[in-house]
Design an enzyme around this catalytic site. Structure first.
Site, PDB file in Angstrom:
ATOM      1  N   SER A 149      -9.722   1.627   2.649  1.00 16.11           N
ATOM      2  CA  SER A 149      -8.867   2.410   1.778  1.00 16.11           C
ATOM      3  C   SER A 149      -7.784   1.608   1.064  1.00 16.11           C
ATOM      4  CB  SER A 149      -8.190   3.509   2.600  1.00 16.11           C
ATOM      5  OG  SER A 149      -7.319   2.947   3.555  1.00 16.11           O
TER       6      SER A 149
ATOM      7  N   LYS B 139       0.852  -1.198   0.000  1.00 17.76           N
ATOM      8  CA  LYS B 139       0.000   0.000   0.000  1.00 17.76           C
ATOM      9  C   LYS B 139       0.887   1.246   0.000  1.00 17.76           C
ATOM     10  CE  LYS B 139      -3.984   1.953   2.494  1.00 17.76           C
ATOM     11  NZ  LYS B 139      -4.863   1.796   3.676  1.00 17.76           N
TER      12      LYS B 139
ATOM     13  N   SER C 285      -9.904  -0.532   6.891  1.00 13.22           N
ATOM     14  CA  SER C 285      -9.309  -0.266   5.581  1.00 13.22           C
ATOM     15  C   SER C 285      -8.691  -1.475   4.887  1.00 13.22           C
ATOM     16  CB  SER C 285      -8.249   0.838   5.691  1.00 13.22           C
ATOM     17  OG  SER C 285      -8.892   2.088   5.656  1.00 13.22           O
TER      18      SER C 285
END
Lengths: 481, 479
Positions: B155, B80, B179
């Site tokens: 996310s 990420k 997330s």
């Protein structure tokens, strides 16, 4: 004149640490290239996290103990949020005593003559960066930021408004600085290592805070200015406002920064990247065991052990480096009274006059003891010794070398002094005649002999030779008559 | 037969160690896959192909020489874009960090590299991890691999989608309020948020420090155990990382769940929950029941306030964390105007997206003098209450079960107009973050081709229980 109340907020760097408060950057940044003592942590580079320097907490606890404060058994760090270019993260990791926050310590006091100045709280925080300007703040086109200082461990010591004059504030600061010096945790002679905000209120007026005072000398000046300013307003019947003022060191005036009605907005909240610090009794005890001698005990010891005058002892305690120097001298040559007089009087006086810091002078205790021995053995006079001392401070040369190089050895030769006395008598016939009647004229003649030897003639000997010569002269005159 | 890029991590490790598979061949296959599908999915923001291929060659050399190969040897991973990677751009999907290349590796990156994992690239996310759909990315949204009209969740949408469509074998995301679990659920993969303090946050660009953990996303439970073994453990650089004895999570694989007690909190099965989601989740609970577990429906009253508490704390911390992005030392810098204050404001105005600004403003407000007690402090008190409620529940139950997401993957743009609706999606996931407990999302079926996930929550440090029950469920659903 109404009563004055002065409180201080002292910011003292913990200068004896090897690393900054939350990272491993070194702390001896003074004089180093700007922005060379930085890392990803103290620059707040994304993703980095602070790690508390345990030694900083220990030094802070030591200070709190020496100020008789109550150490918290648990403390928190809080974020103080504000935008300013000296803050890499745009918040400062500090402590807070509201909103559930607990600072390192509360309470305590510092004794100064005739009173105890109470401490309100002691907290640990990180120092912001240093901002400098090209020329003055008003004319500079840009601000230059040096982050070397950012993240240095800083202790904030807040007093109650217990001081009643600017002079008392200075005395308090001197005492505090001496305590920190004795603890060997903050060396206030390092530039910018101790800074101060002051608040002052006079009867009938509101509390005014003065920021940006860079040294203790300036604190007294700023407070004196502010006292006069407020007094003049009060005389005119104008009440002072609650405000924050800035001390302009160059123009020596305070300037209003902001009028504040309530607490500034710093959006304090607990620092989520750090855990609460637990301070156990055992930890405090081990720190207490390391407590060195503090100023009051130090002074008492100097007076008892060396029979020093309280005045000399005070100075040696206030200038701890000099106090240590004194003891080393006394160890080599046990003449404590004379040594302390030389150090407190001539040496310190000369340093102040030349603007030299104690730690910058080039002499060791051996320099002083050798010099004193030369005086005591009659090799040089006290007056010559003063010249030698000054030369030693500047060049670091040993006294015997200086005396030799400059030909300062005392003249003990009867023959030489007699020769010179004859010369003086020849050249000052009138004075010689006067001297028969007038003691003053005799001293003039002695002075002339000393002058010819540049002060090196043994004064007692010279005195004797001149007196003998005068008696001789008198007899001669009587014979003639 | 499975294609090379479709293998699980444990299979890759086994094959490379056996000499059955060339690391280079496999990594090349993954990059071919990325080339093939990523223009549609948009999981990646940056690929680090050259670096990855060099590392693959090194691993092949090591294998040929018979040298030691790490527990993740050769495994191609996606990271990420809020986890710092040395010399690979790390943007947080924000314009403000669009040019930021870290000078260091996050602790988790050091750890996976040490075990010979290979980093393929950096994945898309909601800007600064603020969102539940990966639509709030400066670089555009990630698309759900199962339906190109729908979101991948967020996310960590890029990290989940990349694993789901085999553009990476495993990935790392971060989970602040769901997330990782949300996109794992929407993309039909497994996502675990570890216990707070189990995995170092050093190198994770902070959104809400007291809530978030770096979290693995994988294809199957066995991979999860291997990856967690690697990244868990104390780190001196993170003061909030805990000193606990490291467990071997693979030992929970295959253990039966007879007698396991499952609590089913009704608050996590609220009115708004989609009926198809409810059905699949209950089906899964019944599967576990068939395997010898028992369940009881319970109530945790304090959960009513979980979402409000979460958003106040998260936004408060965020408002302070994001203060540093002023463009003066690194990151996006706009044209200079007048003085420091104006330049600084302009950098921030142009560098941050709408949602980030919204959260900064909300957080700033909540921390302001006069409101602090009313909001931030109260939210922290609620947090304590919720923790107490869970502690009580964990005295009776080994794990709690619920839907991960109350809804199916929604359509792109559907919730952008109403931020509150977006926030509501996090209802079931935020409690675990508030109490610091581990929570996992495991696929439990689908509806209309859209994946559905079940969430299990355990007591802090009981990741083993989550792995145990998840593995059994996975095994049963595959049969």
């Amino acid at each position: 004149m109404g009563n004055i109340k002065i409180g201080l907020e002292v910011h003292s760097q913990l200068t004896n640490l090897n690393s900054k408060l939350f990272c491993s950057c070194p702390t001896d940044y003074r004089g180093k290239e700007a922005n060379s003592y930085i890392c990803t942590v103290c620059m707040g580079i994304p993703g980095t996290l602070p790690v508390l320097n345990k030694k900083a907490v220990e030094d802070a606890i030591l200070i709190a103990l020496s100020l008789n404060s109550k150490i918290s058994d648990k403390m928190y760090f809080f974020r103080k949020n504000y935008f300013y270019p000296d803050m890499p993260k745009n918040f400062q990791i500090s402590q807070y005593d509201k909103a559930g926050g607990i600072t390192l310590a509360t309470g305590g006091y510092v004794s100064i003559p005739n009173k105890k100045v109470r401490i309100r709280r002691i907290q640990i925080e990180e120092d912001p960066a240093r901002i400098t300007y090209e020329g003055t703040i008003y004319k500079s086109k840009s601000s230059l930021v040096d982050y070397n200082r950012a993240g240095i461990a800083l202790l904030e010591i807040v007093t109650e408004p217990d001081m009643e004059s600017p002079k008392e504030a200075r005395i308090f600061l001197q005492k505090l600085s001496s305590i920190l010096e004795h603890l060997d945790v903050c060396h206030s002679y390092l530039e910018g290592s101790m800074r101060c905000d002051a608040n002052i209120s006079m009867e009938g007026g509101k509390r005014v805070e003065i920021k940006n005072i860079s040294s203790f000398k300036e604190v007294e000046r700023a407070l004196n200015f502010e006292m006069t300013r407020q007094r003049n307003l009060l005389i005119k019947g104008i009440s002072t406002k609650m405000e924050t003022r800035h001390w302009d060191e160059i123009r020596r005036v305070t300037i209003s920064l902001r009028i504040k009605e309530e607490e500034e907005e710093y959006r304090y909240f607990p620092e989520p990247d750090l855990v609460p610090t637990i301070i156990t009794k055992e930890w405090v005890e081990t720190i207490k065991d390391k407590m060195p001698e503090l100023p009051d005990a130090h002074k008492e010891r100097l007076i008892k052990k060396y029979e020093l005058s309280p005045q000399n002892a005070d100075v040696l305690v206030n200038y701890k480096l000099l106090g240590d120097f004194f003891e080393k001298c006394a160890e080599i040559y046990y003449k404590p009274g004379a040594i302390s007089n030389w150090l407190v009087g001539d040496l310190l006086g000369y340093l102040h006059e030349k603007g030299i810091q104690l730690q910058e002078m080039k002499i060791s205790p051996v320099h002083i003891t050798k010099m004193l021995k030369m005086v005591d053995n009659g090799i040089i006079s006290g007056k010559i010794a003063k010249t030698v001392l000054e030369e030693m401070i500047i060049s670091g040369k040993m006294p015997e070398i200086i005396v030799k190089e400059k030909g300062l050895i005392r003249i003990h030769s009867d023959e030489l002094i007699e020769q010179l006395t004859n010369k003086v008598f020849e050249e000052n016939k009138e004075a010689v005649n006067d001297a028969l009647e007038d003691e003053k004229a005799m001293h003039y003649l002695i002075g002339q002999v000393m002058k010819l030897t540049k002060g090196r003639a043994d004064p007692e000997l010279t005195n004797k030779v001149v007196r003998d010569k005068l008696i001789e002269h008198k007899k001669l005159l009587e014979k003639k008559n | 037969m499975k294609k090379i890029f479709e293998y699980s991590a444990f299979q890759i490790v086994e094959k490379i160690r056996n000499g059955e598979l060339s690391s280079l061949e496999y990594i090349n296959a993954l990059f071919d896959r990325i080339k093939e599908v990523d223009s549609k999915i948009h999981a990646y923001l940056t690929v680090a192909k050259d670096m990855a291929l060099d590392e693959a060659k090194e691993i092949d050399e090591k294998a040929n020489k018979g040298e030691h190969l790490g527990s993740l040897c050769g495994v191609g991973m996606a990271i990420k874009d809020n986890i710092c990677t040395e010399s690979i751009r790390t943007t947080c999907s924000s314009k403000s960090l669009s040019n930021f290349t870290p000078s260091y590796d996050a602790t988790v990156i050091e750890r996976i590299r040490k075990e010979d994992a290979i980093i393929l690239g950096k994945t898309n996310m909601d800007e600064f991890a603020m969102g539940s759909s990966t639509e709030y990315s400066f670089f555009g949204p990630t698309i759900n691999p199962y339906n190109d009209e729908r979101v991948a969740g967020g996310s960590s949408g890029g990290s989940a989608a990349a694993v789901a469509i085999s553009e990476a074998t495993a990935s790392l995301g971060s989970d602040t309020g769901g997330s990782v679990r949300c996109p794992a659920s929407f993309c039909g993969v497994i996502g675990l948020k570890p216990t707070y303090g189990l995995v170092s946050r050093y190198g994770l660009i902070a959104y809400a420090n007291s809530l978030e953990q770096i979290s693995p996303i994988v294809k199957d439970v066995r991979d999860l155990a291997i990856l967690l073994n690697c990244i868990a453990g104390h780190d001196e650089r993170d003061s909030t990382s805990l000193k606990v004895v490291k467990d071997d999570y693979t030992r929970f694989i295959g253990n039966d769940i007879k007698g396991l007690k499952i609590g089913v909190p009704k608050e996590l099965f609220g009115h708004g929950t989609n009926k198809h989601v409810l059905k699949r989740v209950w089906d899964a609970i019944h599967v576990l029941e068939d395997l010898g577990a028992s369940y009881t429906e319970i109530s945790l009253d304090s959960l009513e306030y979980a979402l409000a508490s979460y958003y106040i704390i998260a936004n408060s911390e965020a408002s302070s964390n994001l203060a540093r992005y002023d463009g003066l030392r690194y990151g996006f810098r706009s044209d200079e105007v007048n003085d420091w204050s104006d330049t600084f404001s302009k950098n921030r105005r142009e560098g941050f997206g709408q949602e980030v600004k919204r959260r900064i403003i909300l957080g700033t407000f909540a921390l302001s003098a006069g409101y602090y007690n009313k909001y931030y402090l109260k939210a922290q008190k609620v947090r304590t209450l919720i923790k107490k409620d869970f502690d009580k529940a964990f005295k009776k139950f080994d794990i709690l079960a619920s839907p991960t997401m109350p809804i199916l993957p929604f359509k792109l743009g559907e919730k952008l107009k109403n931020p509150l609706e977006m926030y509501m999606c996090d209802l079931d996931t935020v409690p675990a973050n508030l109490i610091g407990a581990p929570a996992i999302s495991v696929p439990c079926g689908s509806y209309d081709g859209l994946p559905i996930g079940i969430q299990f929550i355990a007591q802090p440090f009981k990741e083993g229980s989550l792995i145990q029950v998840s593995y059994k469920l996975e095994e049963s659903l595959q049969d």
